[in-house]
Design a protein around this motif. Structure first.
Motif, PDB file in Angstrom:
ATOM      1  N   LYS A 287       0.826  -1.201   0.000  1.00 58.68           N
ATOM      2  CA  LYS A 287       0.000   0.000   0.000  1.00 58.68           C
ATOM      3  C   LYS A 287       0.863   1.255   0.000  1.00 58.68           C
ATOM      4  CE  LYS A 287      -3.761   2.235   2.530  1.00 58.68           C
ATOM      5  NZ  LYS A 287      -4.650   2.179   3.726  1.00 58.68           N
ATOM      6  N   GLU A 288       1.922   1.238   0.787  1.00 61.31           N
ATOM      7  CA  GLU A 288       2.819   2.395   0.856  1.00 61.31           C
ATOM      8  C   GLU A 288       3.510   2.637  -0.478  1.00 61.31           C
ATOM      9  OE1 GLU A 288       6.801   3.734   3.376  1.00 61.31           O
ATOM     10  OE2 GLU A 288       5.400   2.266   4.244  1.00 61.31           O
ATOM     11  N   VAL A 289       3.973   1.551  -1.123  1.00 66.45           N
ATOM     12  CA  VAL A 289       4.649   1.698  -2.419  1.00 66.45           C
ATOM     13  C   VAL A 289       3.674   2.215  -3.473  1.00 66.45           C
ATOM     14  CG1 VAL A 289       5.729   0.418  -4.307  1.00 66.45           C
ATOM     15  CG2 VAL A 289       6.446   0.017  -1.952  1.00 66.45           C
ATOM     16  N   ASN A 290       2.417   1.754  -3.445  1.00 66.30           N
ATOM     17  CA  ASN A 290       1.421   2.246  -4.405  1.00 66.30           C
ATOM     18  C   ASN A 290       1.176   3.743  -4.226  1.00 66.30           C
ATOM     19  OD1 ASN A 290       1.031  -0.246  -5.626  1.00 66.30           O
ATOM     20  ND2 ASN A 290      -0.628  -0.837  -4.227  1.00 66.30           N
ATOM     21  N   GLU A 291       1.150   4.193  -2.968  1.00 61.92           N
ATOM     22  CA  GLU A 291       0.990   5.633  -2.722  1.00 61.92           C
ATOM     23  C   GLU A 291       2.204   6.407  -3.231  1.00 61.92           C
ATOM     24  OE1 GLU A 291       0.287   5.979   1.426  1.00 61.92           O
ATOM     25  OE2 GLU A 291      -1.791   5.259   1.339  1.00 61.92           O
ATOM     26  N   ILE A 292       3.385   5.820  -3.017  1.00 59.27           N
ATOM     27  CA  ILE A 292       4.609   6.477  -3.516  1.00 59.27           C
ATOM     28  C   ILE A 292       4.580   6.550  -5.036  1.00 59.27           C
ATOM     29  CG2 ILE A 292       7.102   6.237  -3.713  1.00 59.27           C
ATOM     30  CD1 ILE A 292       7.103   4.983  -0.913  1.00 59.27           C
ATOM     31  N   ILE A 293       4.144   5.456  -5.678  1.00 58.20           N
ATOM     32  CA  ILE A 293       4.077   5.419  -7.146  1.00 58.20           C
ATOM     33  C   ILE A 293       3.157   6.523  -7.662  1.00 58.20           C
ATOM     34  CG2 ILE A 293       3.121   4.075  -9.059  1.00 58.20           C
ATOM     35  CD1 ILE A 293       4.292   1.579  -7.714  1.00 58.20           C
ATOM     36  N   LYS A 294       1.979   6.645  -7.055  1.00 58.05           N
ATOM     37  CA  LYS A 294       1.037   7.689  -7.479  1.00 58.05           C
ATOM     38  C   LYS A 294       1.634   9.080  -7.247  1.00 58.05           C
ATOM     39  CE  LYS A 294      -3.633   9.434  -6.672  1.00 58.05           C
ATOM     40  NZ  LYS A 294      -4.863   9.318  -5.868  1.00 58.05           N
ATOM     41  N   SER A 295       2.258   9.264  -6.096  1.00 62.03           N
ATOM     42  CA  SER A 295       2.851  10.566  -5.775  1.00 62.03           C
ATOM     43  C   SER A 295       3.973  10.912  -6.742  1.00 62.03           C
ATOM     44  CB  SER A 295       3.367  10.547  -4.332  1.00 62.03           C
ATOM     45  OG  SER A 295       4.053  11.747  -4.035  1.00 62.03           O
ATOM     46  N   GLU A 296       4.820   9.915  -7.080  1.00 64.76           N
ATOM     47  CA  GLU A 296       5.931  10.173  -8.003  1.00 64.76           C
ATOM     48  C   GLU A 296       5.422  10.483  -9.409  1.00 64.76           C
ATOM     49  OE1 GLU A 296       9.235  10.440  -7.596  1.00 64.76           O
ATOM     50  OE2 GLU A 296       8.841  10.397  -5.452  1.00 64.76           O
ATOM     51  N   GLY A 297       4.341   9.792  -9.830  1.00 62.28           N
ATOM     52  CA  GLY A 297       3.764  10.093 -11.139  1.00 62.28           C
ATOM     53  C   GLY A 297       3.225  11.506 -11.210  1.00 62.28           C
ATOM     54  N   GLU A 298       2.539  11.927 -10.153  1.00 62.24           N
ATOM     55  CA  GLU A 298       2.015  13.299 -10.113  1.00 62.24           C
ATOM     56  C   GLU A 298       3.152  14.313 -10.080  1.00 62.24           C
ATOM     57  OE1 GLU A 298      -0.425  13.158  -6.684  1.00 62.24           O
ATOM     58  OE2 GLU A 298      -2.143  12.208  -7.696  1.00 62.24           O
ATOM     59  N   ARG A 299       4.212  13.979  -9.335  1.00 63.03           N
ATOM     60  CA  ARG A 299       5.364  14.895  -9.287  1.00 63.03           C
ATOM     61  C   ARG A 299       6.004  15.050 -10.663  1.00 63.03           C
ATOM     62  NH1 ARG A 299      10.747  14.412  -9.246  1.00 63.03           N
ATOM     63  NH2 ARG A 299      10.599  12.134  -9.313  1.00 63.03           N
ATOM     64  N   ALA A 300       6.139  13.945 -11.387  1.00 66.92           N
ATOM     65  CA  ALA A 300       6.734  14.006 -12.725  1.00 66.92           C
ATOM     66  C   ALA A 300       5.890  14.866 -13.659  1.00 66.92           C
ATOM     67  CB  ALA A 300       6.885  12.592 -13.286  1.00 66.92           C
ATOM     68  N   CYS A 301       4.575  14.692 -13.602  1.00 71.72           N
ATOM     69  CA  CYS A 301       3.684  15.502 -14.445  1.00 71.72           C
ATOM     70  C   CYS A 301       3.797  16.982 -14.096  1.00 71.72           C
ATOM     71  CB  CYS A 301       2.231  15.042 -14.297  1.00 71.72           C
ATOM     72  SG  CYS A 301       1.914  13.389 -14.936  1.00 71.72           S
ATOM     73  N   PHE A 302       3.885  17.275 -12.801  1.00 72.31           N
ATOM     74  CA  PHE A 302       3.991  18.677 -12.374  1.00 72.31           C
ATOM     75  C   PHE A 302       5.318  19.288 -12.836  1.00 72.31           C
ATOM     76  CE2 PHE A 302       5.337  21.831  -9.215  1.00 72.31           C
ATOM     77  CZ  PHE A 302       4.286  22.740  -9.319  1.00 72.31           C
ATOM     78  N   GLU A 303       6.418  18.538 -12.677  1.00 69.30           N
ATOM     79  CA  GLU A 303       7.722  19.067 -13.079  1.00 69.30           C
ATOM     80  C   GLU A 303       7.785  19.332 -14.578  1.00 69.30           C
ATOM     81  OE1 GLU A 303      11.134  16.937 -11.829  1.00 69.30           O
ATOM     82  OE2 GLU A 303      10.587  16.904  -9.720  1.00 69.30           O
ATOM     83  N   CYS A 304       7.148  18.474 -15.371  1.00 67.98           N
ATOM     84  CA  CYS A 304       7.217  18.606 -16.826  1.00 67.98           C
ATOM     85  C   CYS A 304       6.131  19.520 -17.385  1.00 67.98           C
ATOM     86  CB  CYS A 304       7.113  17.232 -17.491  1.00 67.98           C
ATOM     87  SG  CYS A 304       8.448  16.112 -17.058  1.00 67.98           S
ATOM     88  N   GLY A 305       5.184  19.917 -16.549  1.00 71.87           N
ATOM     89  CA  GLY A 305       4.104  20.769 -17.045  1.00 71.87           C
ATOM     90  C   GLY A 305       3.137  20.034 -17.950  1.00 71.87           C
ATOM     91  N   VAL A 306       2.966  18.730 -17.712  1.00 70.97           N
ATOM     92  CA  VAL A 306       2.040  17.913 -18.508  1.00 70.97           C
ATOM     93  C   VAL A 306       0.762  17.716 -17.689  1.00 70.97           C
ATOM     94  CG1 VAL A 306       1.658  15.683 -19.616  1.00 70.97           C
ATOM     95  CG2 VAL A 306       3.915  16.759 -19.717  1.00 70.97           C
ATOM     96  N   HIS A 307      -0.359  18.155 -18.245  1.00 73.16           N
ATOM     97  CA  HIS A 307      -1.619  18.110 -17.509  1.00 73.16           C
ATOM     98  C   HIS A 307      -2.631  17.218 -18.220  1.00 73.16           C
ATOM     99  CE1 HIS A 307       0.097  21.395 -15.227  1.00 73.16           C
ATOM    100  NE2 HIS A 307       0.250  22.096 -16.343  1.00 73.16           N
TER     101      HIS A 307
END
Length: 514
Positions: A287-307
């Motif tokens: 469960k913790e890794v799945n939350e990290i995966i979701k958080s990292e995906g959102e972080r990548a989208c935010f850093e790249c400006g992809v919405h």
């Protein structure tokens, strides 16, 4: 008779008398007024008749004057028009005379041309006959037929043209390469200056520190039940050897390895290690890794400006955090490719949104390539189509390794940014065996080319230096040979970045003075 009655009668008598007197006076005055009005009316009628007669006479005179004026104007205009018509007739007659003269001249010229044409036909026949005789004589003297002579001449012309073409190609390529290299260097340098990310290589194993060596026995458990439970639930191998205070987790799937690492660390901190507790900790770690995966995906989208990315794509992006390629973290690599491609698109006036989106998703297939058959490019294209990405983004994903032709400039930028990110010093590493094999293949490609004497791969495979046989390859053929070797390398070899081909032709003469 009473007095009041007498008064009434007297009053009536006076009233009657007054009425009669008034009637007589009114009649007399009316007759006089009527007579005066009739006389005035007669006078008015006479005056009106006189006025009308005068006006009639004036209008008749004016009309006669107007008619006379119009008649004069018409006569003048008619005279002018008649003169113009006469002049036009004279001009037409002159033109007809000129046309007749020109027609006579044209007929004379046609006759002359006909005579000349007959004369030219005669001369052409004489020339053709003369050329045929000369050709027969040339064939007799040279011993070659016309076709053989033509073939020899064409070969000589082809050789000269190839030399000129080679020199021209060399000049054009040199100028284009200088200009292109300069512009590309500016764009790439600007992009790299604006985005300078650290690169950290990763391995396929994880090390978990232990508080003491006694913990190893507790992890193994009675008859190995604990270690078997961990390996069964996580799918990761636990290597417990003589390494002091450490346990090694080995697994090809980085997500499973991370779950095993977190679960084992939690078990060590908790101290209660048994199959039931292991299963509970593995579930929490998952469960913790799945939350990290979701958080990292959102972080990548935010850093790249992809919405507006599909939630499942965001999760797949997050899984790339635990995926490596030649030791390079794939999520960080995707972020870097997205950023570099977007910056270069800005510099070139292209669509930065498409370039960033394509760069971020170009390796999305690597998130599940352990679970699905096919290359990561094929898997990535399938994923993008499933979640309705645009055709431009799909083309960037399927063309970034050259498997499919890039149909947009943004796709080309994604491929260039991918090669740039992978080729940066320290970004990736490969095994010694793979490295040596790649260098050998590079040299073999050059050595199998006609006219090559020796070849040497240098600069860690970024450049190959080719020495040719001077008696088989001429100076003007060197550029064509270098181009041929480069094309063979592109077709037969897989490599990061680009490879420079240097062809060297050298003729040495040795003599001894005695």
């Amino acid at each position: 008779m009473p007095a009041y009655l007498i008064s009434v009668i007297i009053g009536i008598v006076f009233l009657i008398v007054g009425i009669l007197v008034g009637y007589i006076l009114r009649k007399s005055v009316g007759e006089k007024a009527i007579g005066s009005a009739e006389q005035q009316a007669k006078n008015i009628v006479l005056d009106a008749q006189n006025t009308v007669e005068n006006l009639k006479k004036e209008k008749v005179l004016e009309a006669k004057e107007e008619i006379q004026k119009l008649r004069q104007d018409y006569e003048n205009e008619f005279r002018i028009r008649r003169n113009e018509v006469q002049r036009a007739e004279r001009r037409i007659l002159q033109k007809e005379e000129n046309i007749d003269r020109k027609l006579d001249n044209i007929e004379k010229r046609e006759n002359n041309l006909t005579k000349r044409e007959h004369s030219m036909d005669e001369k052409h026949r004489e020339i053709d006959s003369f050329i045929a005789k000369q050709m027969a004589e040339l064939e007799r003297i040279s011993g070659y037929t016309k076709e053989e002579a033509k073939e020899i001449l064409l070969k000589d012309v082809e050789t000269d043209i190839r030399k000129d073409a080679s020199a021209l190609i060399t000049k054009i390529e040199s100028e284009a390469r200088e200009e292109g290299d300069k512009k590309a260097r500016e764009i790439i340098t600007t992009a790299i200056q604006r985005y300078a990310a650290d690169q950290v290589t990763e391995t396929t194993v994880s090390v978990v520190s232990l508080p003491n060596d006694d913990m190893k026995g507790r992890i193994i458990g009675r008859e190995g039940r604990n270690i078997r439970a961990i390996e069964t639930l996580t799918g990761v191998d636990l290597i417990i050897d003589d390494t002091p205070e450490a346990v090694i987790l080995s697994g090809f799937d980085p997500v499973r390895r991370e779950i095993a690492r977190i679960a084992l660390e939690k078990l060590i901190v908790d101290g209660r290690i048994h199959p039931a507790r292991i299963e509970e900790m593995v579930q929490k770690a998952t469960k913790e890794v799945n939350e990290i995966i979701k958080s990292e995906g959102e972080r990548a989208c935010f850093e790249c400006g992809v919405h507006n990315l599909h939630p499942e794509l965001v999760k797949l992006l997050g899984r790339l955090k635990y995926r490596t390629s030649y030791g390079q973290n794939v999520l960080q690599h995707s972020i870097e490719v997205s950023t570099l491609a977007g910056m270069m698109a800005d510099e070139l006036g292209l669509d930065p949104k498409v370039a960033r989106r394509g760069g971020l998703l170009h390796d999305i297939g690597k998130s599940i390539d352990h679970e699905v058959e096919g290359t990561h490019v094929e898997i990535g294209v399938s994923i993008c189509k499933k979640y309705k990405e645009s055709w431009k983004v799909i083309n960037a994903v399927e063309s970034h390794h050259g498997d499919v032709e890039a149909t947009t400039l943004e796709s080309m930028l994604v491929g260039a940014a991918d090669a740039l990110s992978a080729a940066r010093p320290g970004a990736r590493r490969e095994t010694l065996e793979t490295y040596i094999k790649r260098l050998e293949n590079l040299e073999n490609i050059a050595n199998t080319t006609k006219g090559v004497d020796k070849s040497y791969a240098i600069q860690a495979g970024r450049e190959i230096r080719v020495a040719v046989k001077p008696n088989q390859v001429k100076d003007d053929e060197v550029p064509m040979l270098a181009r041929e070797i480069a094309k063979k390398i592109e077709a037969e070899l897989e490599y990061p970045g680009q490879i420079k081909v240097n062809v060297v032709r050298e003729t040495k003469a040795t003599e001894f003075a005695k």
